[in-house]
Write an enzyme that holds these catalytic residues in place. Structure first.
Site, short mmCIF file in Angstrom:
data_model
loop_
_atom_site.label_atom_id
_atom_site.label_comp_id
_atom_site.label_asym_id
_atom_site.label_seq_id
_atom_site.Cartn_x
_atom_site.Cartn_y
_atom_site.Cartn_z
CB ALA A 148 57.32 -40.97 -17.56
CG ASN A 179 59.87 -36.64 -9.21
OD1 ASN A 179 59.60 -37.29 -10.31
ND2 ASN A 179 58.71 -36.49 -8.34
N PRO A 214 57.94 -34.21 -16.38
CG PRO A 214 57.69 -36.26 -17.83
CD PRO A 214 58.76 -35.26 -16.87
CG ASN A 215 52.23 -36.28 -16.99
OD1 ASN A 215 51.49 -35.59 -17.74
ND2 ASN A 215 53.07 -37.42 -17.54
NE ARG A 218 53.60 -46.27 -9.37
CZ ARG A 218 53.54 -45.29 -10.20
NH1 ARG A 218 54.45 -44.39 -10.06
NH2 ARG A 218 52.55 -45.17 -11.19
CG HIS A 249 61.08 -44.99 -15.53
ND1 HIS A 249 61.84 -45.58 -14.19
CD2 HIS A 249 60.03 -44.41 -15.28
CE1 HIS A 249 61.17 -45.15 -13.26
NE2 HIS A 249 60.02 -44.45 -13.54
CE1 TYR A 264 53.40 -40.43 -9.22
CE2 TYR A 264 51.15 -40.46 -10.33
CZ TYR A 264 52.61 -41.06 -10.17
OH TYR A 264 53.12 -41.93 -11.15
CD GLU A 297 66.21 -41.88 -9.34
OE1 GLU A 297 65.72 -42.27 -10.36
OE2 GLU A 297 67.16 -42.56 -9.03
NE ARG A 305 54.86 -46.20 -13.40
CZ ARG A 305 54.74 -45.18 -14.12
NH1 ARG A 305 55.51 -44.18 -14.07
NH2 ARG A 305 53.47 -44.94 -14.14
CG ASP A 319 74.33 -38.80 -21.85
OD1 ASP A 319 74.95 -39.89 -21.28
OD2 ASP A 319 74.44 -38.85 -23.41
NE ARG A 366 50.45 -39.10 -13.57
CZ ARG A 366 51.65 -39.30 -13.55
NH1 ARG A 366 52.47 -38.31 -13.01
NH2 ARG A 366 51.98 -40.36 -14.08
CG HIS A 406 61.05 -41.44 -8.05
ND1 HIS A 406 60.73 -40.91 -9.31
CD2 HIS A 406 62.74 -42.03 -7.98
CE1 HIS A 406 61.79 -40.91 -10.05
NE2 HIS A 406 62.85 -41.68 -9.30
CG LEU A 407 55.99 -37.00 -5.36
CD1 LEU A 407 54.89 -36.77 -6.26
CD2 LEU A 407 55.58 -36.58 -3.92
CB SER A 408 55.12 -43.54 -5.88
OG SER A 408 55.64 -43.92 -7.21
#
Length: 145
Positions: free
Chosen positions: A80, A77, A12-13, A110, A83, A25, A101, A114, A90, A20, A103-105
C-alpha cells in the site's frame, strides 16, 4: 566472479501472503516466493537478499543500504505504500541502484486509489499482475542491467 546482489524488499501486509485475500494475491507465501527467487537467482548468477517490513522507515533504510552495500538491483513490492509514500519515492531517487516495482495483482484493474504509484515514478520499470511470477519477471529484467 561474485554473484550479483539483488535486494527484494516487501512492504506492509506481504507477510500475510497465502492467508490474505488469496483470490487477489494467490496462495503462495512470501517464503514460497523467496525460494522461487533464490533458485532462479542462482541460475542467473544472482544472490537474493529478501526482506519484509510493515514499517515505511525500514524500507527507506534498506533502499539506502542497497546503494551503500553495492547491490546490483532492488525489486520493491511496497504494498500500500506504493500509493502513499513520497518518502519511498525520494529514497529511490536518492540511490543509483535500479529499482523495479513489483506487484502480484494489477493495480490498474483495482480500486481507483491504487492507480497512482509514487514508487513507480522513481522506478526503472514495473512488473504487475502475474502473481508470484511478477517477481521472477522482474528478476530476469534485473539480470540484464
Amino acid at each position: 566472479m561474485a554473484n550479483k546482489l539483488v535486494y527484494v524488499l516487501n512492504g506492509p501486509n506481504l507477510n500475510r501472503l497465502g492467508k490474505r485475500e488469496p483470490e487477489i494475491y494467490g496462495s503462495q507465501t512470501l517464503d514460497d516466493i523467496g525460494a522461487m527467487l533464490a533458485a532462479r537467482g542462482e541460475a542467473l548468477g544472482m544472490t537474493i537478499d529478501m526482506r519484509q517490513s510493515n514499517h515505511e522507515g525500514a524500507l527507506v533504510d534498506w533502499l539506502h543500504e542497497a546503494q551503500d552495500g553495492g547491490a546490483h538491483a532492488v525489486l520493491l513490492n511496497a504494498g500500500a505504500y506504493t500509493h502513499t509514500s513520497i518518502a519511498l519515492l525520494d529514497a529511490i531517487r536518492s540511490i543509483k541502484v535500479p529499482v523495479i516495482e513489483v506487484h502480484l495483482s494489477n493495480p490498474h484493474t483495482r480500486e481507483e486509489f491504487r492507480h497512482k504509484s509514487w514508487v513507480g515514478m522513481g522506478a526503472k520499470g514495473t512488473v504487475a499482475g502475474f502473481g508470484a511470477q511478477s517477481y521472477i519477471v522482474a528478476l530476469e529484467a534485473a539480470a540484464g542491467f
